[in-house]
Design a protein around this motif. Structure first.
Motif, PDB file in Angstrom:
ATOM      1  N   LYS A 126       0.839  -1.195   0.000  1.00  0.00           N
ATOM      2  CA  LYS A 126       0.000   0.000   0.000  1.00  0.00           C
ATOM      3  C   LYS A 126       0.875   1.247   0.000  1.00  0.00           C
ATOM      4  O   LYS A 126       1.869   1.318   0.733  1.00  0.00           O
ATOM      5  CB  LYS A 126      -0.918   0.009   1.223  1.00  0.00           C
ATOM      6  N   LYS A 135      -9.338  11.140  -3.882  1.00  0.00           N
ATOM      7  CA  LYS A 135     -10.330  10.093  -4.166  1.00  0.00           C
ATOM      8  C   LYS A 135     -10.618   9.944  -5.656  1.00  0.00           C
ATOM      9  O   LYS A 135     -11.191   8.937  -6.085  1.00  0.00           O
ATOM     10  CB  LYS A 135     -11.627  10.390  -3.407  1.00  0.00           C
ATOM     11  N   TRP A 180      -4.790   5.666  -7.809  1.00  0.00           N
ATOM     12  CA  TRP A 180      -3.982   5.053  -6.749  1.00  0.00           C
ATOM     13  C   TRP A 180      -4.617   5.179  -5.371  1.00  0.00           C
ATOM     14  O   TRP A 180      -4.112   4.606  -4.391  1.00  0.00           O
ATOM     15  CB  TRP A 180      -2.576   5.661  -6.722  1.00  0.00           C
ATOM     16  N   TYR A 181      -5.743   5.885  -5.252  1.00  0.00           N
ATOM     17  CA  TYR A 181      -6.312   6.163  -3.932  1.00  0.00           C
ATOM     18  C   TYR A 181      -6.716   4.891  -3.180  1.00  0.00           C
ATOM     19  O   TYR A 181      -6.438   4.740  -1.988  1.00  0.00           O
ATOM     20  CB  TYR A 181      -7.526   7.079  -4.058  1.00  0.00           C
ATOM     21  N   LYS A 182      -7.366   3.980  -3.866  1.00  0.00           N
ATOM     22  CA  LYS A 182      -7.904   2.799  -3.169  1.00  0.00           C
ATOM     23  C   LYS A 182      -6.795   1.966  -2.527  1.00  0.00           C
ATOM     24  O   LYS A 182      -7.064   1.200  -1.587  1.00  0.00           O
ATOM     25  CB  LYS A 182      -8.706   1.939  -4.144  1.00  0.00           C
ATOM     26  N   ASN A 183      -5.568   2.116  -3.022  1.00  0.00           N
ATOM     27  CA  ASN A 183      -4.448   1.342  -2.473  1.00  0.00           C
ATOM     28  C   ASN A 183      -3.498   2.229  -1.664  1.00  0.00           C
ATOM     29  O   ASN A 183      -2.314   1.929  -1.541  1.00  0.00           O
ATOM     30  CB  ASN A 183      -3.674   0.650  -3.603  1.00  0.00           C
ATOM     31  N   THR A 184      -4.013   3.325  -1.126  1.00  0.00           N
ATOM     32  CA  THR A 184      -3.164   4.274  -0.404  1.00  0.00           C
ATOM     33  C   THR A 184      -3.699   4.515   1.003  1.00  0.00           C
ATOM     34  O   THR A 184      -4.891   4.788   1.177  1.00  0.00           O
ATOM     35  CB  THR A 184      -3.078   5.618  -1.164  1.00  0.00           C
ATOM     36  N   ASN A 199      -8.138   4.960   5.488  1.00  0.00           N
ATOM     37  CA  ASN A 199      -8.266   4.231   4.222  1.00  0.00           C
ATOM     38  C   ASN A 199      -7.680   2.830   4.282  1.00  0.00           C
ATOM     39  O   ASN A 199      -7.290   2.269   3.263  1.00  0.00           O
ATOM     40  CB  ASN A 199      -7.655   5.004   3.047  1.00  0.00           C
ATOM     41  N   PRO A 211      -8.872  -1.115   5.319  1.00  0.00           N
ATOM     42  CA  PRO A 211     -10.213  -1.723   5.250  1.00  0.00           C
ATOM     43  C   PRO A 211     -11.081  -1.242   6.407  1.00  0.00           C
ATOM     44  O   PRO A 211     -10.596  -1.036   7.524  1.00  0.00           O
ATOM     45  CB  PRO A 211      -9.898  -3.224   5.376  1.00  0.00           C
ATOM     46  N   GLU A 212     -12.357  -1.023   6.127  1.00  0.00           N
ATOM     47  CA  GLU A 212     -13.267  -0.487   7.144  1.00  0.00           C
ATOM     48  C   GLU A 212     -13.278  -1.331   8.408  1.00  0.00           C
ATOM     49  O   GLU A 212     -13.519  -0.831   9.508  1.00  0.00           O
ATOM     50  CB  GLU A 212     -14.686  -0.380   6.577  1.00  0.00           C
TER      51      GLU A 212
END
Length: 652
Positions: A281, A498, A502-506, A537, A539-540
């Motif tokens: 990440k 957002k 690359w946001y989802k993996n940061t 960011n 996992p919830e």
């Protein structure tokens, strides 16, 4: 019965100057008393002791100031007294000295407003970084009026001396050789006595910190700090056997996930995780200037100046009970990068031999990350570029030049004028530095490089100025406005991030470098070390509020655990979520070293002193306790081992 003491007229101006300095110094002391009227001790004995101790240090300060002038008066032959050269030199240097001192008295007032202390090592640093400091003063205060006022006051003092015939006597009367010798050697003797036997610490006689600080003289304190900017632990602090100290610290660092690989005086270990690590990440780390916990609604603030951060606290790994290690930015940088307790004197960031250390970036580099340090001002300030460049970061700042030095093999990239929408004394606004980071992150993503981007913000700093019409508080009016703008800039950063692939993996990590203020009436103002920290960011399922008492030095070990990383460690910090984590925080000033466990607080001071207290969180007060030997040994061990490892280059 008593013979009248005759003071040579040649020294009339010098005597007038001394009286003026002593009177104004005491008046300044009275001003500080009134300023802190609800926190100082007004007990008549404490009041008198504060004033008399202050007078003692005022005499020492004015003696040092007067020795060069006295040397001139003593050596100038009588036949040259009153010549145009004599008059020119005396008028010029008397005027210059008074101007500098009047300016210094004003500076003491502004310094007290910011730090609630007399001049200390911070003032010494400010003398070094004159560009930022002068620009900050110019943007924070009406400098032309201030200088004009100082000139008018200086002229008024000179006129007073003139009307009292001090100049006339100085230029028309002579002194015998005996009179000259007696005055000169008396002054030298006083200076030697102060240099040899009276330290600035001698003013710290009161359990009320304000009384002690007011007892000091600003000029004397400044030069004392200049002489003692670096402090060797063994010389100034209580020590125990090194083997015992390392045994205690290792016992605190041991855990099911840790295996020590170095024997003797080492804390090197392998940290392993039972679960496989996730995909690499990216990490964006944001060190926010002066973000006190007390600014957030989450901690009771009702001004609504951190709406975004308050919302973030509900959807992140949020540290509710975390404390800064120090009171300056370089302390925060030291804590988060080295995960080490604050060693006495200067921060490691500013010390020599601080390159190629084992930092959190060593962990990122071992996993193939591209690492960058972003700062909106000139990273020469506080030695930041040398430290980050010497420890594997590429530099993005507003300084000039493409490289740092021949010894530091890294790239220095200038932030162009075209990338700047707003700039003040300390650098570009938070939005601009975030935009620069986003631009670099886009390139890193294109180059398929996992990245670790470290951003230092500047907007929440006097003069508290920022781009107009961004928030509902006018720029340059208050700290609260600067905090609200920083919160706004962080919201804009996430809004833009957002949209990035690359946001989802940061992972975003946000923490304060220190609180906005740190001084109180007690030795350590514990509440003014409480800061917020967020890991965003993941996992919830990882989102939670951590109520365990912990330190800045624990942030990255906790992040690495959440990412299930295996790594080597020379860190004093631990994973806060681990079963073996023992709640504690480590904090200090450049002279006070503190271990806090729950409500118990042990403070180590130079001169090999220690004090033990219980902290009342409700009123932020410290109540003395009898010393607990085991608690004292543990406190000593944290700081003695940290100092030993750095001093002996065992953190390389």
């Amino acid at each position: 019965m008593f013979r009248k003491i005759h003071l040579p007229g040649r020294f009339a101006l010098l005597f007038s100057f001394i009286v003026w300095f002593l009177v104004v110094s005491q008046l300044l002391r009275v001003c500080f008393f009134i300023w802190q009227y609800d926190e100082v001790s007004w007990n008549i004995i404490n009041l008198l002791r504060t004033l008399l101790t202050g007078l003692l240090f005022d005499i020492g300060a004015v003696t040092y100031i007067c020795v060069p002038a006295l040397l001139y008066y003593v050596l100038l032959p009588n036949r040259w007294i009153g010549s145009w050269v004599d008059k020119a030199l005396v008028w010029f240097f008397t005027s210059l000295t008074i101007f500098i001192l009047v300016f210094t008295f004003f500076a003491e007032l502004t310094f007290w407003d910011e730090f609630k202390t007399r001049f200390n090592f911070i003032a010494v640093d400010y003398l070094i970084y004159t560009h930022e400091v002068v620009a900050n003063i110019n943007q924070s205060y009406p400098l032309p009026f201030l200088i004009g006022g100082v000139l008018i006051i200086t002229a008024g003092i000179l006129f007073l001396f003139y009307k009292r015939r001090a100049f006339t006597k100085t230029f028309t009367q002579t002194a015998t050789l005996v009179q000259r010798a007696v005055l000169f050697f008396t002054a030298v003797l006083i200076a030697v006595l102060y240099t040899t036997f009276i330290t600035n610490n001698s003013a710290e006689w009161s359990p009320n910190r304000y009384n002690s600080e007011i007892s000091k003289n600003g000029v004397y304190s400044f030069f004392a700090a200049f002489r003692n900017n670096q402090m060797k632990y063994d010389e100034f602090y209580t020590s125990i056997d090194k083997n015992k100290a390392f045994t205690i610290v290792k016992d605190k660092l041991v855990g099911a996930e840790s295996k020590f690989t170095g024997g003797g005086f080492s804390i090197h270990r392998n940290v392993t995780d039972s679960l496989p690590s996730s995909e690499k990440k990216n990490v964006v780390f944001i060190l926010v200037e002066s973000l006190s916990g007390s600014f957030m609604r989450e901690f009771g603030n009702q001004q609504n100046i951190t709406p975004f951060l308050d919302s973030l606290a509900q959807k992140s790994v949020f540290f509710e009970n975390l404390y800064a290690t120090g009171t300056r930015t370089v302390r925060g940088m030291e804590a988060v990068t080295l995960c080490i307790p604050p060693t006495p004197g200067q921060s490691i960031v500013k010390r020599p031999e601080n390159a190629n250390l084992y930092t959190v970036n060593s962990v990122f580099k071992s996993k193939g990350y591209d690492s960058n340090f972003f700062y909106g001002g000139d990273g020469y300030f506080d030695n930041m570029n040398a430290y980050f460049g010497g420890n594997g970061f590429n530099i993005y700042d507003r300084g000039r030049g493409s490289v740092l030095s021949d010894k530091i093999k890294t790239t220095r990239n200038n932030i162009d004028d075209s990338e700047v929408t707003f700039e003040n004394a300390w650098g570009i606004c938070d939005e601009d530095i975030f935009n620069k980071m986003l631009k670099v992150a886009d390139q890193q993503y294109q180059d398929k490089l996992p990245f670790f981007n470290f951003v230092m913000t500047t907007s929440n700093h006097r003069p508290f100025s920022y781009p107009p019409e961004k928030i509902d508080v006018p720029s340059g009016t208050s700290r609260e406005g600067a905090v609200k703008y920083t919160d706004f800039a962080l919201r804009e950063l996430f809004k833009k991030a957002k949209t990035k692939p690359w946001y989802k993996n940061t992972v975003f990590v946000i923490i304060a470098d220190h609180c906005a203020s740190s001084a109180g009436k007690d030795e350590i103002d514990v509440a003014n070390y409480h800061i917020p920290a967020f890991i965003v960011n993941l996992p919830e399922s990882d989102n939670q509020k951590i109520s365990r008492q912990c330190s800045q030095i624990d942030l990255f070990p906790t992040l690495f655990s959440l990412m299930h990383w295996n790594y080597e460690s020379d860190f004093f910090g631990k994973n806060v979520l681990g079963r073996a984590f023992e709640e504690r925080s480590l904090m200090g000033t450049y002279r006070k070293l503190v271990l806090m466990k729950q409500e118990k607080v042990m403070i180590l001071s130079d001169q090999k002193k220690q004090a033990f207290y219980t902290w009342n969180k409700k009123d932020n007060s410290l109540k003395p306790l009898p010393i607990e030997k085991n608690f004292l040994d543990e406190t000593i061990s944290w700081y003695q081992t940290a100092d030993y490892l750095f001093t002996n280059k065992l953190l390389k």
